[in-house]
Every structure is written in C-alpha cells, then in structure tokens.
Scaffold this active site. Sequence first.
Site, PDB file in Angstrom:
ATOM      1  N   ALA A 119       0.828  -1.211   0.000  1.00 13.30           N
ATOM      2  CA  ALA A 119       0.000   0.000   0.000  1.00 13.30           C
ATOM      3  C   ALA A 119       0.860   1.257   0.000  1.00 13.30           C
ATOM      4  O   ALA A 119       1.897   1.313   0.664  1.00 13.30           O
ATOM      5  CB  ALA A 119      -0.908  -0.002   1.226  1.00 13.30           C
ATOM      6  N   HIS A 120       0.440   2.243  -0.762  1.00 13.69           N
ATOM      7  CA  HIS A 120       1.162   3.521  -0.828  1.00 13.69           C
ATOM      8  C   HIS A 120       0.165   4.647  -1.035  1.00 13.69           C
ATOM      9  O   HIS A 120      -0.803   4.516  -1.773  1.00 13.69           O
ATOM     10  CB  HIS A 120       2.210   3.500  -1.943  1.00 13.69           C
ATOM     11  N   LEU A 121       0.422   5.751  -0.342  1.00 14.93           N
ATOM     12  CA  LEU A 121      -0.454   6.918  -0.409  1.00 14.93           C
ATOM     13  C   LEU A 121       0.077   7.883  -1.467  1.00 14.93           C
ATOM     14  O   LEU A 121       1.211   8.355  -1.375  1.00 14.93           O
ATOM     15  CB  LEU A 121      -0.496   7.606   0.958  1.00 14.93           C
TER      16      LEU A 121
END
Length: 169
Positions: A119-121
């Site tokens: 996951a990455h923002l």
Amino acid sequence: MDILFTPWRLSYLTGEGTKPEGCLFCGLPALADADALIVHRGALVYALLNRYPYSNGHLMLTPYAHRATLAAMTQDERRELFDLAATAEEILAADLRPHGFNMGLNLGKSAGAGVPGHAHLHVVPRWEADTNFMTVVGGTRTVPEELGGTRDRLARAFAARAPRPEGTA
Ligand SMILES: [Zn+2]
C-alpha cells in the site's frame, strides 16, 4: 497515450539504473536516494517521487514493511504515514504552489494499484488548468520539470522540515 519528451522515462525503459527484483516498494529503499527518487526516509515510512507522475511533484508515501492495506499496517505506521502526508502537503505547497491536492490509496489491482500488495499513499499536486486526476490515466501527461531536480529540491525541504524519527535527532 500521447508521447511527450520525457528523458527520465527513456533511461528507465532502456534499463539504465537498477530495477529491484520482486516488490518495487520493498526493493527501492536498498537503492541510493537519487536512483530511487526517495525524498525522505522516516522511521517506518519513506517518501518518493512517482517515476510516472500524474503531475509535477507527485509523491508516494509507503511503509518499509510489505503491507497490503491500511488495516494491515501497525498503528505507528499509519500515524507516521499521515503525519508525513501533512508534511508533504506543506512542502509541496511551498515549493510548487499548487491550487489543490489529490491524496489517495488504490488498494488492490481492481482499484488501480500499480504495485498491488504494498500500500502507498499518493500525494498529487493539482493546478486549476491541469487535467482531471482520473481522466489523465491513459491520456497525455505533461510533466514540465525533470524528476532529478525536483527530487533534490524536495529532499532538501524534507531534511529541513520533517520531524526526525525519535532518537535520531
Ligand atoms: Zn513490498
């Protein structure tokens, strides 16, 4: 997709520079900051420029640990991730003077994640005249500034402003 002049992309596609094996976000921290386009290394989370940005200054914030979702992250990771998002917002606002931001997580392949499983923002500066965040996918991407120069400048700004991980001040 329309082809624009993007010298950084050419060097990526021709294999100059190292491309880590396996999960991209697990492998990138092993590279030098300039090669990985990393602008900040925190205690649990790091920040890097997107090599295929939707707009100038498009950052991604992600934990070092391989976490598929927000729920899979520890509370400390989530806290650092969103604290870092606030710092990124301030730094990009001061540096690039955007009119607004898109921030978001694409969790899973069907949600459009480029690296599903880690996951990455996304933190995407937006200008009133630029293209829409969603319709820009598959369309023309205009990135007026070369990534290396942007990385150097933002890394200096993070070094000056981001809170140091505890015990490393
Ligand atoms: Zn990973």
